[in-house]
Design an enzyme around this catalytic site. Structure first.
Site, mmCIF file in Angstrom:
data_model
loop_
_atom_site.group_PDB
_atom_site.id
_atom_site.type_symbol
_atom_site.label_atom_id
_atom_site.label_comp_id
_atom_site.label_asym_id
_atom_site.label_seq_id
_atom_site.Cartn_x
_atom_site.Cartn_y
_atom_site.Cartn_z
ATOM 1 N N GLU A 68 0.849 -1.202 0.000
ATOM 2 C CA GLU A 68 0.000 0.000 0.000
ATOM 3 C C GLU A 68 0.877 1.243 0.000
ATOM 4 O O GLU A 68 1.860 1.324 0.756
ATOM 5 C CB GLU A 68 -0.888 -0.054 1.244
ATOM 6 C CG GLU A 68 -2.328 0.288 1.025
ATOM 7 C CD GLU A 68 -3.064 -0.651 0.056
ATOM 8 O OE1 GLU A 68 -3.020 -0.399 -1.164
ATOM 9 O OE2 GLU A 68 -3.692 -1.609 0.533
ATOM 10 N N HIS A 69 0.540 2.187 -0.857
ATOM 11 C CA HIS A 69 1.283 3.442 -1.037
ATOM 12 C C HIS A 69 2.709 3.185 -1.535
ATOM 13 O O HIS A 69 3.610 3.979 -1.282
ATOM 14 C CB HIS A 69 1.287 4.279 0.258
ATOM 15 C CG HIS A 69 -0.076 4.809 0.592
ATOM 16 N ND1 HIS A 69 -0.591 5.945 0.034
ATOM 17 C CD2 HIS A 69 -1.056 4.313 1.399
ATOM 18 C CE1 HIS A 69 -1.824 6.153 0.490
ATOM 19 N NE2 HIS A 69 -2.131 5.167 1.322
ATOM 20 N N GLY A 79 -11.986 1.558 -1.100
ATOM 21 C CA GLY A 79 -10.656 0.952 -1.245
ATOM 22 C C GLY A 79 -10.646 -0.247 -2.163
ATOM 23 O O GLY A 79 -9.673 -1.007 -2.198
ATOM 24 N N SER A 86 -11.188 0.036 -5.505
ATOM 25 C CA SER A 86 -10.938 0.567 -6.858
ATOM 26 C C SER A 86 -12.203 0.793 -7.660
ATOM 27 O O SER A 86 -12.254 0.465 -8.854
ATOM 28 C CB SER A 86 -10.007 -0.348 -7.651
ATOM 29 O OG SER A 86 -8.761 -0.362 -7.094
ATOM 30 N N SER A 87 -13.212 1.364 -7.023
ATOM 31 C CA SER A 87 -14.440 1.652 -7.781
ATOM 32 C C SER A 87 -14.127 2.581 -8.946
ATOM 33 O O SER A 87 -14.628 2.383 -10.059
ATOM 34 C CB SER A 87 -15.508 2.261 -6.867
ATOM 35 O OG SER A 87 -14.983 3.364 -6.163
ATOM 36 N N GLU A 124 -7.013 10.059 -14.127
ATOM 37 C CA GLU A 124 -7.122 10.382 -12.681
ATOM 38 C C GLU A 124 -6.249 11.592 -12.361
ATOM 39 O O GLU A 124 -6.658 12.476 -11.611
ATOM 40 C CB GLU A 124 -6.629 9.214 -11.816
ATOM 41 C CG GLU A 124 -7.543 8.040 -11.792
ATOM 42 C CD GLU A 124 -8.305 7.866 -10.480
ATOM 43 O OE1 GLU A 124 -8.151 8.681 -9.542
ATOM 44 O OE2 GLU A 124 -9.057 6.874 -10.398
ATOM 45 N N ASP A 161 -4.193 0.239 -9.359
ATOM 46 C CA ASP A 161 -5.614 -0.081 -9.516
ATOM 47 C C ASP A 161 -5.962 -0.303 -10.981
ATOM 48 O O ASP A 161 -6.604 -1.291 -11.344
ATOM 49 C CB ASP A 161 -6.482 1.058 -8.961
ATOM 50 C CG ASP A 161 -6.195 1.350 -7.504
ATOM 51 O OD1 ASP A 161 -5.454 0.568 -6.892
ATOM 52 O OD2 ASP A 161 -6.707 2.354 -6.991
ATOM 53 N N TYR A 221 -4.226 12.014 0.390
ATOM 54 C CA TYR A 221 -3.490 11.119 -0.500
ATOM 55 C C TYR A 221 -2.382 11.876 -1.232
ATOM 56 O O TYR A 221 -1.209 11.482 -1.213
ATOM 57 C CB TYR A 221 -4.459 10.487 -1.498
ATOM 58 C CG TYR A 221 -3.812 9.484 -2.423
ATOM 59 C CD1 TYR A 221 -3.693 8.153 -2.065
ATOM 60 C CD2 TYR A 221 -3.316 9.873 -3.662
ATOM 61 C CE1 TYR A 221 -3.100 7.234 -2.913
ATOM 62 C CE2 TYR A 221 -2.725 8.978 -4.524
ATOM 63 C CZ TYR A 221 -2.619 7.646 -4.151
ATOM 64 O OH TYR A 221 -2.026 6.746 -4.988
#
Ligand code: GLA
Length: 382
Positions: A29-30, A119, A121-122, A155, A167, A216
């Site tokens: 993550e990250h 979380g 990834s919609s 994005e 994602d 973020y």
């Protein structure tokens, strides 16, 4: 609507049908925007999209799950300062067209099964479904990794979120039932099958995160700042991916307390991703669970992207018999918790988490068992 009624509906309207799964990240993550490693898998929660071409360059969208309509013109496609959902779609079309492909106007209906801001990834799932659908009616094919890159640019440039590639890449390129070790610098991948004795359970904390709200991008900026400082000492450092734990020790004073902790999370998380991949290959599911627990501690203490509700949920989940480790998943600041569970214990664990977390937040939480997802693409309607 069920899958078969979606197919029947698309066929009756002479439309084409596309879908893209959600993704669950086992660990890493990250790390993606630090050129690092991630280990996601996809899950059978889909964004469904029906599409029919138009004779002009307008894109008319019905977002069923939001009960909203939106539209844009492919010839008037600049980013706006305060983006809403339609701008993500606009961005996908715009970024595909910057590669030289000419798209067609279309009538679209989108239905999302993935909780927004959880979380899973919609947004990447919607973007990838949109990209495949728009390319489909233009009669053009594009490799999954290029589709992922175009959606990531959407994005950045249209959603205002400086996200990594995990994602979009996972949703566009993930394989049925496998976890994917993705090197976010080289975009090379290695697959590993998730052992049947291990099940991934995802529980929604009920706290929605919005990546565009700032936390973020702030973390991404902190990482960039640390890289600039480290690069001044060692020009071979291009990203936190290139930093060894010992290098952090040497430069601890220069980085200062906060940047040191951010770096320590990313550097140690990359190591955990590799270890988790090898543990999965060896079928060592307890080992995976332990690494997931350590990932959570690092995200909470060093990266500081957890919150009270997530802490309660992780505590409840980890106390259940059969849970090998839990952690916040995705960007953090809310969203879902991922638990690595012994498969034979899944129904008991679901019940226990549901009761205990439900008692705290006043409603049964949404709990999802991750299951093998079909890759993103077109669904035949005839
Ligand atoms: C979000 C971003 C990803 C990744 C994760 C955190 O899901 O879209 O690129 O950075 O957060 O790992």
């Amino acid at each position: 609507m069920t899958r078969s009624s979606r197919i029947a509906h698309a066929a009756a309207n002479n439309a084409r049908l596309f879908r893209a799964p959600g993704r669950a990240n086992i660990i890493g993550e990250h790390t993606d925007y630090n050129d690092g490693l991630v280990l996601p898998t996809n899950t059978a929660l889909y964004t469904w999209l029906t599409i029919s071409p138009r004779n002009d360059r307008l894109v008319m969208v019905t977002a069923e799950s939001l009960a909203e309509h939106g539209r844009f013109d492919l010839d008037d496609i600049a980013p706006v300062q305060h983006p809403t959902w339609i701008d993500y779609l606009k961005g996908v079309a715009a970024e595909i067209e910057t590669t030289g492909i000419e798209l067609k106007g279309a009538d679209l209906t989108i239905f999302g099964e993935i909780p927004i801001g959880g979380g899973l990834s919609s947004s990447a799932s919607v973007e990838i479904a949109m990209a495949f659908a728009m390319l489909g009616i233009a009669g053009v094919s594009m490799p999954g990794r290029e589709v992922a890159k175009a959606c990531q640019r959407a994005e950045h440039n249209y959603g205002g979120v400086k996200c990594g590639i995990m994602d979009q890449f996972s949703v566009a390129c993930g394989q049925h039932g496998d976890a994917m070790l993705l090197d976010c610098r080289t975009l090379t991948t290695e697959s590993v099958t998730i052992p049947v004795e291990m099940t991934l359970l995802v529980t929604d904390s009920g706290v929605k995160h919005r990546l565009s709200e700032g936390g973020y991008n702030q973390r991404a900026d902190e990482c960039r700042k640390a890289v600039e400082m480290l690069k001044a000492k060692d020009s071979s450092i291009m990203a936190l991916r290139d930093v060894e734990p010992e290098t952090l020790d040497v430069h601890a004073a220069m980085l200062g307390k906060d940047l040191l902790r951010r770096c320590r999370h990313v550097v140690s998380e990359n190591q955990r991703v590799r270890q988790a991949f090898h543990a999965l290959q060896a079928g060592d599911i307890s080992g995976v669970g332990t690494l997931v627990k350590h990932s959570h501690m690092s995200l909470r203490d060093d990266y500081e992207v957890s919150c009270d509700e997530i802490e309660s949920l992780v505590g409840i989940a980890d106390a259940c018999d059969g849970v090998l480790g839990s952690r916040m998943m995705g960007a953090g600041f809310g969203g879902c918790v991922l638990s690595v569970v012994r498969t034979e214990c899944v129904s008991d664990v679901r019940r226990e988490i549901g009761e205990k977390y439900g008692a705290i937040c006043g409603a049964e939480p949404w709990i999802h068992t991750v299951s093998a997802a079909a890759p993103a693409g077109e669904v035949a309607v005839t």
